[in-house]
Design a protein around this motif. Structure first.
Motif, PDB file in Angstrom:
ATOM      1  N   ARG A 261      -1.400   6.215  -7.263  1.00 11.08           N
ATOM      2  CA  ARG A 261      -1.571   7.222  -6.598  1.00 11.08           C
ATOM      3  C   ARG A 261      -1.959   6.772  -5.077  1.00 11.08           C
ATOM      4  O   ARG A 261      -3.044   5.923  -4.932  1.00 11.08           O
ATOM      5  CB  ARG A 261      -2.812   8.209  -6.872  1.00 11.08           C
ATOM      6  N   GLY A 262      -1.448   7.005  -3.884  1.00 10.78           N
ATOM      7  CA  GLY A 262      -1.976   6.885  -2.611  1.00 10.78           C
ATOM      8  C   GLY A 262      -3.334   7.793  -2.390  1.00 10.78           C
ATOM      9  O   GLY A 262      -3.458   8.635  -3.120  1.00 10.78           O
ATOM     10  N   LEU A 263      -3.801   7.713  -1.314  1.00  9.65           N
ATOM     11  CA  LEU A 263      -5.065   8.183  -0.963  1.00  9.65           C
ATOM     12  C   LEU A 263      -4.596   9.688  -0.925  1.00  9.65           C
ATOM     13  O   LEU A 263      -5.512  10.498  -1.473  1.00  9.65           O
ATOM     14  CB  LEU A 263      -5.752   7.702   0.415  1.00  9.65           C
ATOM     15  N   ALA A 264      -3.484  10.011  -0.368  1.00  9.50           N
ATOM     16  CA  ALA A 264      -3.230  11.638  -0.250  1.00  9.50           C
ATOM     17  C   ALA A 264      -2.309  12.069  -1.452  1.00  9.50           C
ATOM     18  O   ALA A 264      -1.766  13.174  -1.384  1.00  9.50           O
ATOM     19  CB  ALA A 264      -2.613  11.744   0.959  1.00  9.50           C
ATOM     20  N   THR A 265      -1.915  11.053  -2.360  1.00  4.59           N
ATOM     21  CA  THR A 265      -0.855  11.736  -3.345  1.00  4.59           C
ATOM     22  C   THR A 265      -1.640  12.863  -4.156  1.00  4.59           C
ATOM     23  O   THR A 265      -2.736  12.823  -4.779  1.00  4.59           O
ATOM     24  CB  THR A 265      -0.510  10.435  -4.511  1.00  4.59           C
TER      25      THR A 265
ATOM     26  N   SER B 208       0.751  -1.203   0.024  1.00  2.00           N
ATOM     27  CA  SER B 208       0.063  -0.163   0.063  1.00  2.00           C
ATOM     28  C   SER B 208       0.892   1.344   0.133  1.00  2.00           C
ATOM     29  O   SER B 208       1.624   1.477   0.949  1.00  2.00           O
ATOM     30  CB  SER B 208      -0.965   0.014   1.261  1.00  2.00           C
TER      31      SER B 208
ATOM     32  N   ALA C 288       1.372   7.705   4.652  1.00  2.00           N
ATOM     33  CA  ALA C 288       1.112   8.144   6.082  1.00  2.00           C
ATOM     34  C   ALA C 288       2.339   7.992   7.007  1.00  2.00           C
ATOM     35  O   ALA C 288       2.246   8.622   8.174  1.00  2.00           O
ATOM     36  CB  ALA C 288      -0.113   6.912   6.673  1.00  2.00           C
TER      37      ALA C 288
ATOM     38  N   THR D 138      -0.645   4.271   0.381  1.00  6.28           N
ATOM     39  CA  THR D 138      -1.250   5.063   1.212  1.00  6.28           C
ATOM     40  C   THR D 138      -0.481   4.810   2.495  1.00  6.28           C
ATOM     41  O   THR D 138      -0.319   5.878   3.327  1.00  6.28           O
ATOM     42  CB  THR D 138      -2.685   4.670   1.183  1.00  6.28           C
ATOM     43  N   ARG D 139      -0.406   3.634   2.950  1.00  2.00           N
ATOM     44  CA  ARG D 139       0.326   3.502   4.162  1.00  2.00           C
ATOM     45  C   ARG D 139       1.820   3.916   4.291  1.00  2.00           C
ATOM     46  O   ARG D 139       2.256   4.442   5.362  1.00  2.00           O
ATOM     47  CB  ARG D 139       0.369   1.692   4.663  1.00  2.00           C
TER      48      ARG D 139
ATOM     49  N   ASP E 182      -4.766   2.225  -5.745  1.00  6.01           N
ATOM     50  CA  ASP E 182      -3.903   1.572  -4.681  1.00  6.01           C
ATOM     51  C   ASP E 182      -4.667   0.571  -3.842  1.00  6.01           C
ATOM     52  O   ASP E 182      -5.124   0.696  -2.832  1.00  6.01           O
ATOM     53  CB  ASP E 182      -3.496   2.807  -3.708  1.00  6.01           C
TER      54      ASP E 182
ATOM     55  N   PRO F 169       2.660  12.983   2.882  1.00  9.40           N
ATOM     56  CA  PRO F 169       1.850  12.079   1.963  1.00  9.40           C
ATOM     57  C   PRO F 169       1.522  12.530   0.735  1.00  9.40           C
ATOM     58  O   PRO F 169       1.415  11.586  -0.342  1.00  9.40           O
ATOM     59  CB  PRO F 169       0.583  11.728   2.919  1.00  9.40           C
TER      60      PRO F 169
END
Ligand code: CAA
Length: 294
Positions: free
Chosen positions: A156-160, A123, A129, A125-126, A184, A134
């Motif tokens: 793309r992570g959630l915050a990218t 992940s 984080a 996203t992890r 992701d 992020p």
């Protein structure tokens, strides 16, 4: 594009391929880091050999080869990454190792530096984080052998942020590769499809449906794959295949991703594929497959 210096963490089979591509196709300065001086030496030797092949084929002049090699600086000091405009991590496929590395890079690198991971399944996203940036953490998943394969999966992570995504896309194009976007989720697009095929081939071997050679021949001659799934697993590394399958199995909680017991047993035995001289096939000291009996 403002990227002049690319930092690469890990000089193994993916890291040194990314370094070669960045210095050659991308004309970038490269800082290649590894904890092992031996791996750095081996990585540089492989790059020199690959570039020499291009010289032999008339695709590169000896001077251009030297310019590429001169662009690559090697180091065993992680703080050297403070000079990088963009960093790609290509260390082992173990989540804790990657998270720990991202924490350290976050402290060392300039705040505007993008931190990318070449993970095949873990992940983004992890990893994002675990840092204070992020929005500047992204997945940049190359394929092996990197100088040959023409695609990069961008995750793309959630915050990218969008600027991070577009910068990574631009860098991929500069490397002469096609960018493809994936969400992701475990294994992204590539390994969600590839690993169940490899795992099924291992189950077919485990259950005695066919020999390794027969299973691979069906896929090479019948489906026109460049390599059969068992030879490909050896090529990627059985430990890496098992790690990715475990990420899929745990991440989705679905038994269809359960790694075959035979794959686990091979990894336990240290039969990791081409890199250890034995996997589903055996290999000579130069990595060439010792052809099994037909
Ligand atoms: N580094 C650089 N160049 C290499 C190379 C390497 N390690 N291996 C081969 N090449 C180059 C050769 O120089 C040759 O170049 P030219 O066409 O300019 O002459 C070209 O690749 C073809 O090589 P060969 O003629 O020696 O051998 P081949 O035709 O059998 O091709 C192969 C070899 C490219 C590896 C081909 O078998 C293939 O495409 N196999 C499938 C590879 C694959 O599926 N990769 C993805 C793995 S999955 C992954 O990476 C993602 C993940 O997360 C696990």
């Amino acid at each position: 594009m403002g990227i002049k210096t690319l930092g690469i963490i890990g000089a193994g089979q993916m890291g040194h391929g990314i370094a070669q591509t960045a210095a050659h196709a991308g004309s970038l300065n490269v800082i290649l880091y590894d904890i092992s001086e031996n791996l750095l030496r081996k990585g540089l030797d492989n790059i020199a050999k690959n570039l020499e092949r291009l010289v032999d084929k008339g695709k590169l002049t000896p001077d251009e080869k030297q310019v590429c090699l001169d662009r690559i600086q090697v180091t065993t000091e992680l703080p050297s990454m403070s000079a990088a405009d963009f960093v790609v991590e290509a260390v082992v496929e173990i989540e804790n190792v990657k998270i720990d590395l991202f924490r350290k890079l976050d402290e060392i690198c300039r705040p505007d530096t993008v931190l990318a991971s070449n993970t095949s399944s873990i992940s983004i996203t992890r990893m994002g984080a675990a840092t204070q940036r992020p929005g500047k953490v992204i997945g940049m998943h190359f394929f092996y052998p990197v100088p040959v394969m023409g695609i990069v999966e961008i995750i793309r992570g959630l915050a990218t942020s969008s600027p991070t995504f577009y910068l990574t896309k631009e860098l991929t194009l500069k490397f002469g590769k096609t960018p493809v976007e994936s969400k992701d989720f475990p294994g992204f697009i590539s390994n969600r499809i590839l690993m169940p095929m490899i795992n099924e081939a291992v189950y077919a071997l485990y259950e005695g449906v066919g020999t390794a050679h027969a299973i691979d021949q069906v896929m090479v001659l019948g489906m026109r794959h460049p390599m059969g799934p068992l030879a490909l697993a050896d090529f990627i590394g059985l430990d890496t295949c098992l790690s990715i399958l475990n990420v899929l199995y745990r991440g989705f909680g679905d038994s269809k991703y359960r790694p075959c017991p035979l794959l686990k047993q091979y990894v336990d035995a240290g039969y990791l594929g081409r890199k250890t001289g034995r996997g589903f096939y055996e290999y000579g000291p130069d990595g060439t497959m010792i052809k099994p009996p037909q």
